[in-house]
Design a protein around this motif. Structure first.
Motif, PDB file in Angstrom:
ATOM      1  N   LEU A  30       0.850  -0.932   0.252  1.00  0.00           N
ATOM      2  CA  LEU A  30       0.007  -0.081   0.313  1.00  0.00           C
ATOM      3  C   LEU A  30       1.148   1.314   0.121  1.00  0.00           C
ATOM      4  O   LEU A  30       0.620   2.035  -0.201  1.00  0.00           O
ATOM      5  CB  LEU A  30      -0.857   0.173   1.013  1.00  0.00           C
ATOM      6  N   THR A  39       1.635   2.068  -4.441  1.00  0.00           N
ATOM      7  CA  THR A  39       1.270   0.945  -4.782  1.00  0.00           C
ATOM      8  C   THR A  39       1.380  -0.029  -5.923  1.00  0.00           C
ATOM      9  O   THR A  39       1.900   0.622  -6.153  1.00  0.00           O
ATOM     10  CB  THR A  39      -0.552   1.595  -5.060  1.00  0.00           C
ATOM     11  N   TRP A  68      -2.747  -6.653   0.023  1.00  0.00           N
ATOM     12  CA  TRP A  68      -2.687  -6.476   1.923  1.00  0.00           C
ATOM     13  C   TRP A  68      -4.294  -7.108   1.911  1.00  0.00           C
ATOM     14  O   TRP A  68      -4.585  -6.941   3.608  1.00  0.00           O
ATOM     15  CB  TRP A  68      -2.481  -5.005   1.764  1.00  0.00           C
ATOM     16  N   ASN A  69      -4.859  -7.026   1.075  1.00  0.00           N
ATOM     17  CA  ASN A  69      -5.848  -7.876   1.765  1.00  0.00           C
ATOM     18  C   ASN A  69      -6.235  -9.481   1.234  1.00  0.00           C
ATOM     19  O   ASN A  69      -7.334  -9.772   2.099  1.00  0.00           O
ATOM     20  CB  ASN A  69      -7.391  -6.552   1.166  1.00  0.00           C
ATOM     21  N   ARG A  71      -6.792 -13.218   2.863  1.00  0.00           N
ATOM     22  CA  ARG A  71      -6.982 -13.399   3.346  1.00  0.00           C
ATOM     23  C   ARG A  71      -6.507 -15.446   3.622  1.00  0.00           C
ATOM     24  O   ARG A  71      -6.252 -15.450   4.310  1.00  0.00           O
ATOM     25  CB  ARG A  71      -8.784 -13.604   4.652  1.00  0.00           C
TER      26      ARG A  71
ATOM     27  N   ASN B  72     -21.617 -10.597 -12.643  1.00  0.00           N
ATOM     28  CA  ASN B  72     -22.235  -9.704 -13.654  1.00  0.00           C
ATOM     29  C   ASN B  72     -22.262 -10.101 -14.903  1.00  0.00           C
ATOM     30  O   ASN B  72     -22.938  -9.220 -15.563  1.00  0.00           O
ATOM     31  CB  ASN B  72     -20.344  -9.074 -13.476  1.00  0.00           C
TER      32      ASN B  72
ATOM     33  N   LEU C  30      -6.011   4.846  -7.390  1.00  0.00           N
ATOM     34  CA  LEU C  30      -4.138   4.560  -6.841  1.00  0.00           C
ATOM     35  C   LEU C  30      -3.827   5.838  -5.903  1.00  0.00           C
ATOM     36  O   LEU C  30      -3.352   5.619  -5.522  1.00  0.00           O
ATOM     37  CB  LEU C  30      -3.930   4.545  -8.158  1.00  0.00           C
ATOM     38  N   GLU C  37      -7.613   7.161   2.686  1.00  0.00           N
ATOM     39  CA  GLU C  37      -6.566   6.498   1.902  1.00  0.00           C
ATOM     40  C   GLU C  37      -6.703   7.056   1.089  1.00  0.00           C
ATOM     41  O   GLU C  37      -7.137   7.239   0.151  1.00  0.00           O
ATOM     42  CB  GLU C  37      -7.021   4.979   2.315  1.00  0.00           C
ATOM     43  N   THR C  39      -4.889   4.969  -1.460  1.00  0.00           N
ATOM     44  CA  THR C  39      -4.897   3.999  -2.197  1.00  0.00           C
ATOM     45  C   THR C  39      -6.514   2.781  -2.032  1.00  0.00           C
ATOM     46  O   THR C  39      -7.465   3.215  -0.589  1.00  0.00           O
ATOM     47  CB  THR C  39      -4.368   2.701  -2.078  1.00  0.00           C
ATOM     48  N   GLY C  41      -8.681   0.132  -3.476  1.00  0.00           N
ATOM     49  CA  GLY C  41      -8.349  -0.870  -3.831  1.00  0.00           C
ATOM     50  C   GLY C  41      -8.884  -1.982  -3.690  1.00  0.00           C
ATOM     51  O   GLY C  41      -8.608  -3.531  -4.065  1.00  0.00           O
ATOM     52  N   ASP C  42     -10.355  -1.495  -2.694  1.00  0.00           N
ATOM     53  CA  ASP C  42     -10.789  -3.433  -1.774  1.00  0.00           C
ATOM     54  C   ASP C  42     -12.147  -3.577  -3.165  1.00  0.00           C
ATOM     55  O   ASP C  42     -13.023  -3.438  -2.509  1.00  0.00           O
ATOM     56  CB  ASP C  42     -11.097  -2.746  -0.778  1.00  0.00           C
ATOM     57  N   GLU C  63     -17.284  -5.782  -8.437  1.00  0.00           N
ATOM     58  CA  GLU C  63     -15.836  -7.134  -8.388  1.00  0.00           C
ATOM     59  C   GLU C  63     -14.929  -6.407  -7.463  1.00  0.00           C
ATOM     60  O   GLU C  63     -15.376  -5.756  -5.992  1.00  0.00           O
ATOM     61  CB  GLU C  63     -14.896  -6.114  -9.754  1.00  0.00           C
ATOM     62  N   THR C  64     -13.848  -7.092  -6.671  1.00  0.00           N
ATOM     63  CA  THR C  64     -13.765  -7.678  -5.579  1.00  0.00           C
ATOM     64  C   THR C  64     -11.744  -6.703  -5.754  1.00  0.00           C
ATOM     65  O   THR C  64     -11.090  -6.671  -4.439  1.00  0.00           O
ATOM     66  CB  THR C  64     -13.438  -8.786  -5.402  1.00  0.00           C
ATOM     67  N   PRO C  66      -9.041  -4.456  -7.300  1.00  0.00           N
ATOM     68  CA  PRO C  66      -8.942  -2.497  -8.041  1.00  0.00           C
ATOM     69  C   PRO C  66      -9.435  -2.414  -8.999  1.00  0.00           C
ATOM     70  O   PRO C  66      -9.753  -3.159  -9.652  1.00  0.00           O
ATOM     71  CB  PRO C  66      -7.151  -2.477  -7.579  1.00  0.00           C
ATOM     72  N   TRP C  68      -8.647   0.347 -10.943  1.00  0.00           N
ATOM     73  CA  TRP C  68      -7.268   0.595 -12.030  1.00  0.00           C
ATOM     74  C   TRP C  68      -7.055  -0.855 -13.547  1.00  0.00           C
ATOM     75  O   TRP C  68      -6.121  -0.019 -14.455  1.00  0.00           O
ATOM     76  CB  TRP C  68      -6.074   0.888 -11.410  1.00  0.00           C
ATOM     77  N   ASN C  69      -6.671  -1.806 -11.978  1.00  0.00           N
ATOM     78  CA  ASN C  69      -6.685  -2.331 -13.594  1.00  0.00           C
ATOM     79  C   ASN C  69      -7.395  -3.517 -13.853  1.00  0.00           C
ATOM     80  O   ASN C  69      -7.064  -5.015 -14.759  1.00  0.00           O
ATOM     81  CB  ASN C  69      -5.330  -3.619 -12.736  1.00  0.00           C
ATOM     82  N   GLY C  94     -12.019  -3.847   7.093  1.00  0.00           N
ATOM     83  CA  GLY C  94     -11.439  -4.263   7.135  1.00  0.00           C
ATOM     84  C   GLY C  94     -12.276  -5.660   6.848  1.00  0.00           C
ATOM     85  O   GLY C  94     -12.454  -6.539   7.500  1.00  0.00           O
ATOM     86  N   THR C  95     -13.462  -4.964   6.451  1.00  0.00           N
ATOM     87  CA  THR C  95     -14.868  -6.307   6.274  1.00  0.00           C
ATOM     88  C   THR C  95     -14.770  -6.925   4.692  1.00  0.00           C
ATOM     89  O   THR C  95     -13.335  -6.408   3.738  1.00  0.00           O
ATOM     90  CB  THR C  95     -16.239  -5.185   6.195  1.00  0.00           C
ATOM     91  N   ALA C  96     -15.063  -7.977   5.315  1.00  0.00           N
ATOM     92  CA  ALA C  96     -14.243  -8.682   3.938  1.00  0.00           C
ATOM     93  C   ALA C  96     -14.413  -7.839   2.529  1.00  0.00           C
ATOM     94  O   ALA C  96     -15.575  -7.147   1.917  1.00  0.00           O
ATOM     95  CB  ALA C  96     -15.114 -10.375   4.277  1.00  0.00           C
ATOM     96  N   VAL C  97     -13.067  -7.990   1.519  1.00  0.00           N
ATOM     97  CA  VAL C  97     -13.347  -7.534   0.694  1.00  0.00           C
ATOM     98  C   VAL C  97     -14.078  -8.851  -0.537  1.00  0.00           C
ATOM     99  O   VAL C  97     -13.958  -9.617  -0.960  1.00  0.00           O
ATOM    100  CB  VAL C  97     -12.309  -7.920  -0.076  1.00  0.00           C
ATOM    101  N   GLN C  98     -15.332  -8.598  -0.973  1.00  0.00           N
ATOM    102  CA  GLN C  98     -16.735  -9.346  -1.845  1.00  0.00           C
ATOM    103  C   GLN C  98     -17.591  -8.783  -2.038  1.00  0.00           C
ATOM    104  O   GLN C  98     -18.253  -7.800  -2.113  1.00  0.00           O
ATOM    105  CB  GLN C  98     -17.290 -10.551  -0.619  1.00  0.00           C
TER     106      GLN C  98
ATOM    107  N   GLU D 141     -19.577 -13.294   9.464  1.00  0.00           N
ATOM    108  CA  GLU D 141     -19.624 -12.785   7.630  1.00  0.00           C
ATOM    109  C   GLU D 141     -20.424 -12.726   6.380  1.00  0.00           C
ATOM    110  O   GLU D 141     -20.243 -11.740   5.059  1.00  0.00           O
ATOM    111  CB  GLU D 141     -18.150 -12.550   7.518  1.00  0.00           C
TER     112      GLU D 141
END
Lengths: 277, 277, 277, 277
Positions: A30, A39, A68-69, A71, B72, C30, C37, C39, C41-42, C63-64, C66, C68-69, C94-98, D141
């Motif tokens: 990050l 980044t 970073w994210n 799990r 999606n 980014l 923050e 960034t 990206g989550d 989507e889960t 970032p 940018w890509n 901290g919450t799940a990236v989903q 979760e």
């Protein structure tokens, strides 16, 4: 473009090295301080040798999202110990973000990771791929310059003479670049290993190479910081090589000189000059 | 190995074709009847031409998971209309499951998708890649035989003479295969388009080629099924080409003969013999 | 924590707004300047109303990784036009990236997105979920505070009286927070729409709320920048609401005052004070 | 809906159990014979206890794609040994495919996985969530019935009395289902462990429960198959519990009777009747 880390020494949970330092590699994903990009979120990978002598090749875990994210990375890092592992976080410059473009790359017992770029790679890609040993060609799975550099080094004798093979690979890249009108084709810090020794290279065709640091001998760090209890558990042989320091403890981090390479192995480590052949 | 679908005709929401038929392509991703594998869950893709004349190239949406559970895909299919689109579901035979290995492939206005395989591809991959026009080489992003076939066809004149270029590509693949000791190198059903016409090929070096069907003329289907209201909205020009029929309505689906290709375009469609050149 | 954008006006390719401005939302993923923050990206999401009047609800692509890509985002943005769309980039705390934690959220014709946080949400989550209408409860799919806020607003009349419902939701969140000993429970900028009007809120229980800007009337921007040809194609009604300005053109961006909300709709837009109820 | 596997015994590389048997769990992900669906491609997970006594909780690796093509799963399975691990492959019935909906679930030292469903779960979800201990609520979760069942069992004393807690959970689910007009609310095979013992349950409110098998004592299998060298390395205590047999070796697999549960632990294993409380 990327950041990487090599650990060799007393067996550790991966998280001790990957997550716990103040400016850990995960933090660098990050907030890189010395990278071209702050980044590094375009995929990551770790590769480790299990502590069972009978498992020939290292495990490689590579993903396409940010470190970073992730799990699963944290789970593995919190439950796997190793005495030799690689970790890499990627910042793509346009190449597809896919598992086969994440580092480290593996071939048999060998691993390879890279920070930097071949300038003008798209124009040179065909010529460089043609120079790969035909018997290895089908094993190229991704589209990065880094993976082609690995296969060129394998073609040129990596398994027998790593410094010589990397020098020959770098020479070929530079000659090919010059033939395509690129004045300064190569920027690289590279780490490679066979599971016993680690070779780390720092080189740029022109100007400053990407940053690269190695940790001081554990006994000298201990003498400087007798109060840091963590250091007591580490063997004398323990060594880190990193794109940027993992913290600010004085006396711990030493810059790898430009145009040189180091060898980390049981017994005395070495630092030597490097030049493309 | 895979299943695919081409739609050309009256502008439709993609979901009308992709999700609604009894044995839709999405259903085939879980329960293919005629494929080598019943499950096609190793990535998918759709490509569509937007109805704005000024957008040169088609949109391509490709993913690495299964089509059947992709939200999606359902969102896009439920909100995008097109008069010409491709869809493909993949069953990998070992090649990496990654976005750049999902079909359709695109080059400028052109799209390409494939079901089948080049037998012994790993051993031939280098020779076939070398035959790709050097100016196109850097655009190869994935590691499939299908993508290399596309770039070979582009090298051999796809944009000017699609049937000729595909014949020359097939000929090269067979000669290269024979040189590598492969008796029957090629299995293919291929669809390609420039956004106006669609060419669909069915061929195997030996034995039965993968299944391929095209829909009957809309007026003849209407005559057979005067009660199917859906058919009233379709232009005479509307045509589907599919790896396997989307349902059991009699008189709708016709097998593309072995060793032949069809052209779908405004005006009269054609069906012709195909042979590698 | 996040950044978001609302576009309402002359139908545009999404990429015109999402990718082309100097400091576009994709650039903000980014390099955010004003966010907590830098960034984001989550995960990300876009939601758009198709230009076919008969499609009831908006398309939502989430989507889960970032933004940018993400190649699929670029494909969609380059081929889909809309006169009303939302876009959101996420920085998780901290919450799940989903996918189900990415914004915008949707219910029927309605969309919702949020930047900010409920302080102490884990401890309050149960109480807030209990306040959701039982008939809506099963539709909660993710684990964010933002989604619960949406369902609370729906419970409290969002579809009939958006400003009132959001005020009642905010009031409930603050009372619940105080009951849990949280002095300043709420930080929020929120956008919601039914596909015709857009409501955008800026509020914090204490101190500065997260940044929020709206674009000036198109005729006044034109008067200031007669040389910017792009502006000539835009209707007077065109309006952007954004977490941070997309560029540095003077006279274009106006801060939404603290504790207020705006309404964007056909006819005169409005800006009004906001207070939790 | 799903398939799962428990291994307890002599430390093994995970791949020995997950990949090598003829009808391994990975094979079942594509070709289940006894499941409601033949394909289980909507995510998977493994959970293992590391062999270091000082690591309190198990590692859990969960993903959203199919198990059969996941390279990281193969890497981990080929390099990690464990004497107690869980594995699960998922076939969703509509609930989101996301990491937090993949099994096994974990709480401290405990793991939990489930095959089956609560009929009418969406309508009951709120009532069941309300019955979860408020201090545990925030740790939910995902959005599956399986995870709510785990948190109900934890609420009802899983850590002190696993069979009693599971019976109370099942009782609550049935009573809640009946209150919602569902005649046969519960279908379940469940495995749970604290890292030392494993409890496996088979139950259905009505009709046949999902299939469940356990392996015979190693000494009796050895007597039957003295030529199978693999068996010589296994301790007497080694035991597998699986949704469907991993192969066809006679005398190895025994059906867990309907309405019963088994306990696998050091010393004598047990098989007992089960009824909701």
């Amino acid at each position: 473009m990327c950041r990487w880390l090599v650990y060799s020494g007393t067996p550790q949970l991966l998280e001790t090295i990957l997550y716990k330092p103040t400016h850990s590699l995960i933090d660098q994903s990050l907030h890189s301080r010395m990278g071209v990009e702050t980044t590094n979120g375009d995929g990551f990978g770790i590769g480790w040798y299990a502590q069972d002598a009978d498992l020939g090749s290292p495990a490689v875990f590579r993903e396409t999202g940010p470190a970073w994210n992730n799990r699963n990375l944290r789970e593995i890092a919190g439950h796997v110990r190793s005495s030799l592992f690689f970790a890499h976080i990627r910042a793509s410059t346009g190449t597809a973000v896919q598992q086969t473009n994440s580092h480290p790359f593996r071939h048999g017992r060998w691993m390879w990771m890279h920070n930097g770029a071949i300038a003008g790679f798209p124009a040179m890609r065909r010529d460089l791929c043609l120079a790969v040993d035909p018997s290895l060609f089908a094993a190229i799975e991704g589209s990065t310059d880094s993976e082609v550099m690995f296969f060129l080094a394998l073609t040129m004798g990596l398994e027998d003479d790593p410094p010589g093979a990397v020098a020959r690979m770098a020479g070929l890249v530079e000659r090919t670049g010059h033939a395509h009108g690129i004045a300064a084709p190569l920027q690289m810090t590279i780490a490679t290993t066979d599971g016993e020794s680690v070779w780390a290279f720092r080189y740029a065709s022109e100007g400053d190479a990407r940053s690269l640091y190695y940790s001081s001998r554990v006994d000298s760090i201990r003498a400087l910081h007798p109060d840091v209890s963590y250091l007591k558990e580490l063997s004398e042989e323990t060594r880190l090589v990193v794109s940027e320091p993992l913290g600010d403890l004085p006396g711990v981090w030493n810059e790898v000189p430009e145009h040189s390479y180091g060898v980390v192995r049981e017994g005395a480590d070495e630092l030597r000059p490097f030049a493309p052949a």
